[in-house]
Design a protein around this motif. Structure first.
Motif, PDB file in Angstrom:
ATOM      1  N   SER A  98       0.823  -1.222   0.000  1.00  0.00           N
ATOM      2  CA  SER A  98       0.000   0.000   0.000  1.00  0.00           C
ATOM      3  C   SER A  98       0.852   1.265   0.000  1.00  0.00           C
ATOM      4  N   HIS A 115       1.860   3.306  -4.218  1.00  0.00           N
ATOM      5  CA  HIS A 115       1.197   4.314  -5.055  1.00  0.00           C
ATOM      6  C   HIS A 115       1.804   5.701  -4.879  1.00  0.00           C
ATOM      7  N   VAL A 138      -7.704  10.605   5.608  1.00  0.00           N
ATOM      8  CA  VAL A 138      -8.285  11.232   4.414  1.00  0.00           C
ATOM      9  C   VAL A 138      -7.504  10.913   3.139  1.00  0.00           C
ATOM     10  N   GLY A 139      -6.547   9.983   3.253  1.00  0.00           N
ATOM     11  CA  GLY A 139      -5.829   9.563   2.057  1.00  0.00           C
ATOM     12  C   GLY A 139      -4.821  10.593   1.584  1.00  0.00           C
ATOM     13  N   VAL A 140      -4.146  10.234   0.508  1.00  0.00           N
ATOM     14  CA  VAL A 140      -3.162  11.133  -0.084  1.00  0.00           C
ATOM     15  C   VAL A 140      -2.927  10.671  -1.519  1.00  0.00           C
ATOM     16  N   ASP A 171      -5.897  -4.008  -1.005  1.00  0.00           N
ATOM     17  CA  ASP A 171      -5.867  -2.622  -0.520  1.00  0.00           C
ATOM     18  C   ASP A 171      -4.601  -1.882  -0.932  1.00  0.00           C
ATOM     19  N   ARG A 172      -4.080  -2.257  -2.070  1.00  0.00           N
ATOM     20  CA  ARG A 172      -2.915  -1.579  -2.615  1.00  0.00           C
ATOM     21  C   ARG A 172      -3.131  -0.071  -2.791  1.00  0.00           C
ATOM     22  N   ILE A 178      -5.445   1.725  -1.185  1.00  0.00           N
ATOM     23  CA  ILE A 178      -6.360   2.151  -0.122  1.00  0.00           C
ATOM     24  C   ILE A 178      -6.235   3.640   0.215  1.00  0.00           C
ATOM     25  N   GLN A 179      -4.996   4.149   0.264  1.00  0.00           N
ATOM     26  CA  GLN A 179      -4.847   5.542   0.707  1.00  0.00           C
ATOM     27  C   GLN A 179      -5.181   6.520  -0.407  1.00  0.00           C
ATOM     28  N   GLN A 180      -5.161   6.031  -1.616  1.00  0.00           N
ATOM     29  CA  GLN A 180      -5.569   6.864  -2.746  1.00  0.00           C
ATOM     30  C   GLN A 180      -7.100   6.883  -2.843  1.00  0.00           C
ATOM     31  N   ARG A 215      -9.035   6.547  -0.343  1.00  0.00           N
ATOM     32  CA  ARG A 215      -9.552   7.326   0.788  1.00  0.00           C
ATOM     33  C   ARG A 215      -9.648   8.813   0.456  1.00  0.00           C
ATOM     34  N   PHE A 216      -8.854   9.255  -0.505  1.00  0.00           N
ATOM     35  CA  PHE A 216      -8.921  10.667  -0.895  1.00  0.00           C
ATOM     36  C   PHE A 216     -10.290  10.892  -1.549  1.00  0.00           C
ATOM     37  N   GLN A 217     -11.082  11.759  -0.942  1.00  0.00           N
ATOM     38  CA  GLN A 217     -12.512  11.759  -1.261  1.00  0.00           C
ATOM     39  C   GLN A 217     -12.833  12.212  -2.688  1.00  0.00           C
ATOM     40  N   MET A 218     -11.959  13.000  -3.308  1.00  0.00           N
ATOM     41  CA  MET A 218     -12.240  13.429  -4.670  1.00  0.00           C
ATOM     42  C   MET A 218     -11.975  12.299  -5.660  1.00  0.00           C
ATOM     43  N   LEU A 219     -11.331  11.242  -5.203  1.00  0.00           N
ATOM     44  CA  LEU A 219     -11.030  10.117  -6.080  1.00  0.00           C
ATOM     45  C   LEU A 219     -11.942   8.939  -5.710  1.00  0.00           C
ATOM     46  N   ALA A 233      -0.208   4.948  -9.610  1.00  0.00           N
ATOM     47  CA  ALA A 233      -1.609   5.237  -9.285  1.00  0.00           C
ATOM     48  C   ALA A 233      -2.559   4.184  -9.847  1.00  0.00           C
TER      49      ALA A 233
END
Lengths: 339, 77, 339, 77
Positions: free
Chosen positions: A62, A65, A184-186, C3-4, C6-8, C10-14, C46
């Motif tokens: 994870s 990315h 909130v991710g990144v 969940d590779r 996952i943090q991307q 989580r970014f709400q616009m994505l 990404a």
């Protein structure tokens, strides 16, 4: 080899002399996650003489990315980030001396780096370590470049002068909670942006161009296109215990730091937050809600389920992580959840 | 009148990016009091205050025409 | 693997839906130098489904300071950039379909990519190719993301709408000369910054968030800390032959392009600049002076010594490069010197 | 008065980053004429003109108080 850096030397603010200074410099990168690995890539390619890399984590799938130095193989083999970083760096520039420190960056270590380096680059993911870096920087009179990113937002500020407000002036109390990449991710563009700003500051400092170093805090959202530069001069506090008249460097005092202890044979780790930070049951509940993690609350604790572990926040702020034995894993989890 | 800007988490709490409010005089501390009354939970968040693109302490005076931003500190990396 | 990203996500616009769209997308990157390789790294990590990479050059040691995908081994073995890029990309994300085109990106090729892709990313180093990308984008109705960097400066603009000014509106005539990385150098932070802006635009477009795409041209100098956003609406020209009322897409017409021809057995290549571009003897002399290259001038030509070759600019704008047989090498040299 | 900003190569030609000049009225084309007289070789360079952060054509009017920037196009990559 002679014109490897030709296009960098042609840049007039750097030049042949600047290139020489980069090659003589020692830069410490604290944290080799997203920012640290992008910064290490840029600095190694630019020909920095010595890089000291500090990180306590392994490469995970994870991470890939947004963490530019690492591959799927690194994640599959669970290579320590500093070792995977070193391997890649020496493929892109064999002349860089890379020193790896596979450990938690605590006050003692960070003071050692401050003594040995010309400048420190912030690749950490939490305020507590930054306050240590801030204090070590002031005590040993070397600059550090604050960088942080979350969501699509980048924030960068150079701290290099006693006379300006320091990081502690800006953040006299540790926030109980704040948005983290885990909440909130990144996205990678925010990471590359932040690291690019940071490395440009390193170049400027090493080239002796302090005038162009960032006096203001840069705040940039690559998604919404907001770009701000905030002045911080009004935040200078004469009673700041880090940069004020009477300096205590509180973050360098062992008693100030977050404490971690594993309960032998019980598959759990206890965490006592850093001095000055208070986590309440409400904070615990809010974090669980925001991240949509299963949780329950009793009058005595909040329990959160996270990544196979149970995290219990007690009313006095103490935390137990169950399902983990390794203290470093617990440290990572703690900063992921609570910033 | 002053112009308020809310960044990141604060924007989610207030459900707006910016707004204009009536203001004759007062300090940052007084504006925070207004914000906490208007948006319950406002002071549970952590933020710094910038007036006209300069970070300021809570004792700073805010004057009509000023632009005030609430900016959460960023820790990720 | 689940969940590779996952943090991307989580970014709400994505989010999960955005991630799905990235995985279904086909993105063409035109040019795999500095910008192209940084963009390819970000986009592959990404999780973009298909990347088409186009570049005609080999990896060279002087690329490594700013071209993130490449290693010393790639330079030693003189691997084509697209192949070296593909190899690295599949180490960081094996699931990306990478199609490599080891060729000069001319109008015919670029039109093919425009038909097959969802969006095109500008990784070129010259205006002429950008005018082709601009025309192909307008003709086939897919967006492209202009990005350029030189010295410490980054410039980025999304072109995605018929109603706004297009790249040709901004640049109706090709500049005879302009600063290039070969003349004033470039530092990696400017590269990463530019590519980060570009990739964020790609994410926004693929996620369907056109509202947040850059309506203004971003101009940022990471060294001097100048940040500007310039509106371009006033530049829309109703008589623009690319986006105006009567569209000719001039850059797609074969006769418009720069022509290259090698003189068999004579170890030299002739170059005839693109229609609309006039190189004078003064221009040639200025370029030599700026780059401190040995040169001499006669009434008939200016001769410049550059990287082991002799470059002769004749009074009618025609150019001969002596000491090179390969047309692609001559193309690279031409754009390095003249932008 | 108008404020002029010179970017990149233009800054090197004029040997200054910015300056303020007297200006009552006129178009961008007239300002370019002034610049070429003041800085010989000015029009040998390639640049775009922005007035108050908007790119404009040479026919655009410039008014006192405007901020004008000369910005060379960037081709590197």
């Amino acid at each position: 080899m002679n014109d490897r850096f030709i296009q960098q030397k042609r840049f007039q603010m750097l030049g042949t002399e600047g290139q020489q200074r980069l090659q003589e410099a020692c830069v410490t990168i604290i944290g080799c996650g997203a920012l640290g690995s992008a910064a290490a890539d840029i600095l190694a390619r630019a020909g920095i003489g010595t890089l000291i890399l500090v990180d306590r984590d392994y490469v995970e799938i994870s991470n890939l990315h947004r963490q530019t130095l690492y591959t799927e193989q690194d994640a599959n083999e669970m290579i320590p980030k500093v070792e995977a970083a070193k391997r890649r760096i020496n493929q892109v520039n064999q002349h860089v001396q890379v020193k790896t420190v596979f450990d938690h960056a605590d006050a003692e270590l960070i003071e050692q780096f401050a003594k040995r380096s010309d400048i420190m680059v912030d690749g950490t993911d939490n305020f507590e370590t930054r306050l240590i870096v801030n204090d070590a920087s002031l005590k040993h009179q070397i600059p550090w470049i604050y960088g942080a990113c979350v969501g699509s937002t980048s924030v960068v500020k150079s701290f290099y002068s006693d006379s300006s407000a320091c990081f502690r002036c800006l953040l006299p109390a540790l926030p109980a909670t704040n948005d983290t990449c885990a909440t909130v991710g990144v996205i990678a563009p925010a990471v590359y942006m932040t690291a690019a700003f940071q490395c440009a500051e390193v170049f400027k400092y090493l080239c002796g161009d302090k005038d162009n170093m960032k006096k203001k805090l840069v705040w940039l959202d690559v998604w919404t296109n907001q770009q701000h530069q905030f002045g911080i001069e009004n935040m200078k506090r004469s009673d700041c215990p880090s940069c004020g008249e009477k300096r205590m460097y509180p973050a360098l005092q062992r008693s100030a730091q977050t404490k971690y202890a594993s309960f032998c044979g019980r598959d759990s780790v206890q965490i006592i937050p850093a001095k000055g930070r208070t986590l309440t049951l409400d904070d615990g509940e809010n974090i669980a809600k925001k991240q949509r993690l299963p949780s329950k609350r009793t009058p005595y604790f909040v329990q959160i389920e996270y990544g196979g572990s149970r995290v219990m926040i007690f009313a006095n702020g103490r935390i137990h992580v169950h399902g983990i034995q390794d203290v470093n894993e617990a440290k990572s989890l703690y900063h992921q959840l609570f910033g | 009148m002053i112009q308020l800007y809310y960044f990141a988490q604060i924007k989610e709490l207030t459900q707006k990016k910016e707004e204009t409010i009536l203001w004759s005089e007062g300090t940052v501390a007084e504006l925070i009091k207004w914000a906490d009354e208007t948006y319950p939970g406002f002071t549970d968040y952590s933020w710094q205050v910038a007036v006209n693109e300069e970070y300021v302490l809570e004792t700073e005076e805010i004057n009509p025409g000023d632009i005030v931003a609430f900016i959460p500190p960023v820790s990720g990396g």
